[in-house]
Scaffold this motif. Structure first.
Motif, PDB file in Angstrom:
ATOM      1  N   LEU A 277       1.061  -0.650  -0.401  1.00 47.15           N
ATOM      2  CA  LEU A 277      -0.008   0.060  -0.255  1.00 47.15           C
ATOM      3  C   LEU A 277       0.738   1.397   0.084  1.00 47.15           C
ATOM      4  O   LEU A 277       1.806   1.023   0.778  1.00 47.15           O
ATOM      5  CB  LEU A 277      -0.768   0.441   1.490  1.00 47.15           C
ATOM      6  CG  LEU A 277      -2.344  -0.147   1.144  1.00 47.15           C
ATOM      7  CD1 LEU A 277      -2.702  -0.443   2.450  1.00 47.15           C
ATOM      8  CD2 LEU A 277      -3.094  -0.249  -0.244  1.00 47.15           C
ATOM      9  N   GLY A 278       0.819   2.171  -1.087  1.00 42.76           N
ATOM     10  CA  GLY A 278       1.561   3.407  -1.150  1.00 42.76           C
ATOM     11  C   GLY A 278       3.394   3.149  -0.853  1.00 42.76           C
ATOM     12  O   GLY A 278       3.906   3.656  -0.616  1.00 42.76           O
ATOM     13  N   GLY A 279       3.460   1.758  -1.620  1.00 45.30           N
ATOM     14  CA  GLY A 279       4.660   0.922  -1.682  1.00 45.30           C
ATOM     15  C   GLY A 279       5.221   0.469  -0.400  1.00 45.30           C
ATOM     16  O   GLY A 279       6.279   0.162  -0.193  1.00 45.30           O
TER      17      GLY A 279
ATOM     18  N   SER B 164      -0.211   7.198  17.177  1.00 47.15           N
ATOM     19  CA  SER B 164      -0.787   8.850  16.768  1.00 47.15           C
ATOM     20  C   SER B 164      -0.824   8.321  15.501  1.00 47.15           C
ATOM     21  O   SER B 164      -0.604   7.587  14.625  1.00 47.15           O
ATOM     22  CB  SER B 164      -0.018   9.903  17.011  1.00 47.15           C
ATOM     23  OG  SER B 164       1.092   9.649  16.366  1.00 47.15           O
TER      24      SER B 164
ATOM     25  N   HIS C  18      -0.910  10.624  12.183  1.00 49.55           N
ATOM     26  CA  HIS C  18      -0.775  11.677  11.622  1.00 49.55           C
ATOM     27  C   HIS C  18      -1.124  11.948  10.267  1.00 49.55           C
ATOM     28  O   HIS C  18      -1.556  12.922   9.560  1.00 49.55           O
ATOM     29  CB  HIS C  18       0.654  12.533  12.183  1.00 49.55           C
ATOM     30  CG  HIS C  18       0.352  13.256  13.990  1.00 49.55           C
ATOM     31  ND1 HIS C  18      -0.861  14.043  14.173  1.00 49.55           N
ATOM     32  CD2 HIS C  18       0.999  13.128  14.545  1.00 49.55           C
ATOM     33  CE1 HIS C  18      -0.006  14.326  15.397  1.00 49.55           C
ATOM     34  NE2 HIS C  18       1.387  13.993  15.636  1.00 49.55           N
ATOM     35  N   ALA C  19       0.080  10.055  10.141  1.00 49.52           N
ATOM     36  CA  ALA C  19       0.601  10.421   8.641  1.00 49.52           C
ATOM     37  C   ALA C  19      -0.701  10.011   7.473  1.00 49.52           C
ATOM     38  O   ALA C  19      -0.846  10.578   7.107  1.00 49.52           O
ATOM     39  CB  ALA C  19       1.059   9.036   8.542  1.00 49.52           C
TER      40      ALA C  19
ATOM     41  N   THR D  66      -3.002  13.603   7.394  1.00 46.52           N
ATOM     42  CA  THR D  66      -3.095  13.970   6.537  1.00 46.52           C
ATOM     43  C   THR D  66      -2.507  13.714   5.081  1.00 46.52           C
ATOM     44  O   THR D  66      -3.519  13.942   3.413  1.00 46.52           O
ATOM     45  CB  THR D  66      -0.902  13.889   6.372  1.00 46.52           C
ATOM     46  OG1 THR D  66      -0.696  14.691   7.622  1.00 46.52           O
ATOM     47  CG2 THR D  66       0.037  15.087   5.083  1.00 46.52           C
ATOM     48  N   LEU D  67      -2.690  12.162   4.631  1.00 44.89           N
ATOM     49  CA  LEU D  67      -2.914  11.264   3.539  1.00 44.89           C
ATOM     50  C   LEU D  67      -4.676  11.379   2.968  1.00 44.89           C
ATOM     51  O   LEU D  67      -4.758  11.839   1.758  1.00 44.89           O
ATOM     52  CB  LEU D  67      -3.142   9.996   3.745  1.00 44.89           C
ATOM     53  CG  LEU D  67      -3.267   8.561   2.650  1.00 44.89           C
ATOM     54  CD1 LEU D  67      -2.573   9.348   1.526  1.00 44.89           C
ATOM     55  CD2 LEU D  67      -3.285   7.658   2.624  1.00 44.89           C
TER      56      LEU D  67
ATOM     57  N   ARG E  88      -6.627  13.985   4.124  1.00 44.61           N
ATOM     58  CA  ARG E  88      -6.768  15.686   3.792  1.00 44.61           C
ATOM     59  C   ARG E  88      -6.339  15.415   2.280  1.00 44.61           C
ATOM     60  O   ARG E  88      -7.110  16.574   1.668  1.00 44.61           O
ATOM     61  CB  ARG E  88      -6.341  16.074   5.419  1.00 44.61           C
ATOM     62  CG  ARG E  88      -6.221  17.394   5.113  1.00 44.61           C
ATOM     63  CD  ARG E  88      -5.960  18.358   6.188  1.00 44.61           C
ATOM     64  NE  ARG E  88      -4.523  18.682   6.353  1.00 44.61           N
ATOM     65  CZ  ARG E  88      -3.550  19.658   5.560  1.00 44.61           C
ATOM     66  NH1 ARG E  88      -4.593  20.040   4.591  1.00 44.61           N
ATOM     67  NH2 ARG E  88      -1.873  19.597   5.598  1.00 44.61           N
ATOM     68  N   LEU E  89      -5.456  14.986   1.954  1.00 45.53           N
ATOM     69  CA  LEU E  89      -4.722  14.777   0.444  1.00 45.53           C
ATOM     70  C   LEU E  89      -5.164  14.025  -0.934  1.00 45.53           C
ATOM     71  O   LEU E  89      -5.157  14.224  -1.850  1.00 45.53           O
ATOM     72  CB  LEU E  89      -3.447  15.173   0.301  1.00 45.53           C
ATOM     73  CG  LEU E  89      -1.875  15.175   1.377  1.00 45.53           C
ATOM     74  CD1 LEU E  89      -0.761  14.704   1.255  1.00 45.53           C
ATOM     75  CD2 LEU E  89      -2.439  16.802   0.194  1.00 45.53           C
TER      76      LEU E  89
ATOM     77  N   GLY F  44      -6.015  10.877  -0.766  1.00 47.61           N
ATOM     78  CA  GLY F  44      -5.498  10.082  -0.824  1.00 47.61           C
ATOM     79  C   GLY F  44      -5.958   8.810  -0.549  1.00 47.61           C
ATOM     80  O   GLY F  44      -6.914   9.021   0.812  1.00 47.61           O
ATOM     81  N   GLN F  45      -5.868   7.571  -0.508  1.00 48.53           N
ATOM     82  CA  GLN F  45      -6.190   6.361  -0.411  1.00 48.53           C
ATOM     83  C   GLN F  45      -6.362   6.178   1.072  1.00 48.53           C
ATOM     84  O   GLN F  45      -5.029   5.422   1.674  1.00 48.53           O
ATOM     85  CB  GLN F  45      -6.107   4.792  -0.955  1.00 48.53           C
ATOM     86  CG  GLN F  45      -6.745   5.080  -2.342  1.00 48.53           C
ATOM     87  CD  GLN F  45      -6.580   3.066  -3.078  1.00 48.53           C
ATOM     88  OE1 GLN F  45      -7.094   2.108  -2.353  1.00 48.53           O
ATOM     89  NE2 GLN F  45      -6.015   3.187  -4.086  1.00 48.53           N
TER      90      GLN F  45
ATOM     91  N   LEU G 234      -2.957   3.185   8.545  1.00 48.33           N
ATOM     92  CA  LEU G 234      -1.597   3.371   9.245  1.00 48.33           C
ATOM     93  C   LEU G 234      -1.227   4.112   9.902  1.00 48.33           C
ATOM     94  O   LEU G 234      -1.287   5.499   9.847  1.00 48.33           O
ATOM     95  CB  LEU G 234      -0.791   3.378   7.628  1.00 48.33           C
ATOM     96  CG  LEU G 234      -0.993   3.100   6.552  1.00 48.33           C
ATOM     97  CD1 LEU G 234      -0.740   3.531   5.132  1.00 48.33           C
ATOM     98  CD2 LEU G 234      -0.405   1.611   6.999  1.00 48.33           C
TER      99      LEU G 234
ATOM    100  N   ASP H 258       0.894   6.158  12.874  1.00 47.82           N
ATOM    101  CA  ASP H 258       2.240   6.541  12.813  1.00 47.82           C
ATOM    102  C   ASP H 258       3.488   5.386  13.529  1.00 47.82           C
ATOM    103  O   ASP H 258       4.587   5.403  12.511  1.00 47.82           O
ATOM    104  CB  ASP H 258       2.832   7.976  13.512  1.00 47.82           C
ATOM    105  CG  ASP H 258       1.599   9.277  12.896  1.00 47.82           C
ATOM    106  OD1 ASP H 258       1.622   8.487  11.792  1.00 47.82           O
ATOM    107  OD2 ASP H 258       1.045  10.111  13.625  1.00 47.82           O
TER     108      ASP H 258
ATOM    109  N   LEU I 179       4.044   2.571  10.981  1.00 46.06           N
ATOM    110  CA  LEU I 179       4.669   3.500   9.631  1.00 46.06           C
ATOM    111  C   LEU I 179       6.209   2.721   9.689  1.00 46.06           C
ATOM    112  O   LEU I 179       6.815   2.136   8.829  1.00 46.06           O
ATOM    113  CB  LEU I 179       4.335   4.504   9.212  1.00 46.06           C
ATOM    114  CG  LEU I 179       3.148   4.717   8.567  1.00 46.06           C
ATOM    115  CD1 LEU I 179       2.680   6.626   8.634  1.00 46.06           C
ATOM    116  CD2 LEU I 179       3.466   4.213   6.952  1.00 46.06           C
TER     117      LEU I 179
END
Lengths: 294, 294
Positions: free
Chosen positions: A9-11, A41, A43-44, A47-48, A50-51, A53-54, A59, A61, A64
């Motif tokens: 997922l996302g690489g 947490s 945050h990633a 952000t994903l 909000r951008l 993304g899928q 996921l 932090d 990750l």
């Protein structure tokens, strides 16, 4: 262990089953959800999202960090079994964890088109995580296959672990999509079958339904009886005994008619003491002596 | 914009130059470091470090959201220019940002072996991020090449942006490794050259050294004079004017001897007002009228 659930997922190479067991044994599993890390947490992922993304796969932090580590090491050429051992040690899971294979093995499910799909949409095939997480297993499954299983070789140590074990225990996990991928590797199935007399399965089905997850529904959709008897039919070739919850005592004779000994015992694990008692009953069924209750 | 710095780390496609510009224009850049996001957290990286992974590249948690998004979209087949536009819009950078190419272009540097290398170790080739971040540009560079540049096609909109612009400004960035990859794409270099009369470069070298980063050292190591005259020799084929800082006024004649007009003006940007004044002087050098100072 099952690695048919693995997904990129996302690489990032994610091994949800392996991670859940590592985090659990390391005492880091989030006790509320039963997956992911405690005190996580997001945050990633926020952000994903909000951008645009899928973001259907959660996921965390810190989680990750695990995925980045695994992906780096696999890219360096380390086999999944080596990376899993490293992660287990470094997270502090003090048990040897073996993915069934270092080769590519992927669980794929053919499902009915989701309700919101275009009229006349054909059935479609999805990965396990798409089925389980993205679609929340709220779709009908027509078939399951384990891509790569036929050619997969057992990871180093798997066959030896099966042959040398005092007992082989098949946990009360989903027989189709969690245990299925493991037994779909021919040499592993053969090794477990050879240990049949010392192999005990614990039924994930209690009173006709899974305690959690889609095992019951999935068994029914694929033509199995969603009962301890259905479970016995699946496991009889590889295990000599089936542990069932007390409530299923009336079905013990039907289980034995499938060719398995049936052990009736409290098999719902609410507390660590419940789990310890179930483990003792299970190992006894495999013919192992265990230390008495503390 | 330069995408020769791009790197795949732990499976994630990272575009450091694009991200820095997006975060800056969105008002999200960390003002202390000059890269990454303000108010960033580092849980993923701390976990990766604790697990023993490669953690030399700083991956903030929110920043990971950007990398996950880019990697997902590239995996779906979206070109880098499209993904960059999406990220710019969604982060709130209100300027059109174009990577020079959607094709693979990678800056590679041949360096002397690091001091801690084995005796007799041969020179080695590294990516830009390995040179800049991992080795902190504290190594001697023997040569630089831009792999893929010769075959790279300009991203959609790049040639038109150059041909339609009132002025083309080459920012006071590293001429070798930041501007170099852009001008290494043949059609882009040709397009800028055709606009030479309206192209103005700002010297990153002030009084014989770069204000930040390794531009001065790198120019010297690669046989260029680390001065505004050396910068003029690099840019004379593509730009008609060079803006230099007041301190370099004595070299103006030498710059002009290289075939560029030399504009001497305060060119160190301490404050937004400094930057605005420099922008006005630069556009005036390109023959553009600009609104008066506020």
């Amino acid at each position: 262990m099952n690695c048919g659930d693995d997904i990129v997922l996302g690489g990032l190479h994610i091994s949800p089953d392996l991670d859940t067991v590592i985090y659990c044994l390391a005492g880091e599993l989030d006790p509320e959800s039963g997956w992911g890390l405690r005190n996580e947490s997001w945050h990633a992922l926020e952000t994903l999202r909000r951008l645009g993304g899928q973001s259907w796969f959660a996921l965390g932090d810190r989680d990750l960090g695990t995925h980045l580590y695994r992906t780096q090491r696999l890219a360096e050429g380390a086999p999944l079994s080596v990376v899993t051992a490293e992660l287990g040690t470094r997270w502090g899971a003090e048990v040897r964890l073996l993915p069934v294979t270092d080769d590519r093995l992927r669980t794929r499910l053919t499902i009915d088109p989701p309700a919101e799909g275009a009229a006349g949409a054909a059935e479609t095939e999805v990965s396990f995580q798409e089925y389980f997480v993205k679609l929340r297993h709220a779709v009908a499954v027509r078939s399951v296959r384990f891509v790569g299983a036929e050619r997969a070789r057992p990871a180093p140590g798997v066959l030896r672990a099966v042959s040398a074990a005092g007992a082989v225990v098949i946990a009360p996990s989903n027989p189709i999509v969690s245990i299925g991928p493991i037994l779909a590797v021919p040499e592993v199935r053969r090794a477990v079958t050879q240990r049949r007399e010392h192999t005990v399965a614990i039924s994930p089905i209690v009173a006709g339904a899974a305690l959690r997850g889609p095992a019951g529904r999935l068994m029914a959709e694929l033509g199995h009886e969603a009962s301890v008897v259905g479970v016995a039919r699946l496991y009889a070739p590889v295990a000599s005994a089936l542990v069932v919850h007390s409530e299923d005592a009336p079905l013990a004779a039907a289980v034995e008619a499938e060719g398995m000994r049936c052990i009736v015992t409290p098999a719902i694990m609410h507390t660590p003491d419940d789990a310890a008692a179930l483990a003792r009953a299970t190992l006894a069924a495999a013919g192992l002596q265990t230390p008495p209750s503390q």
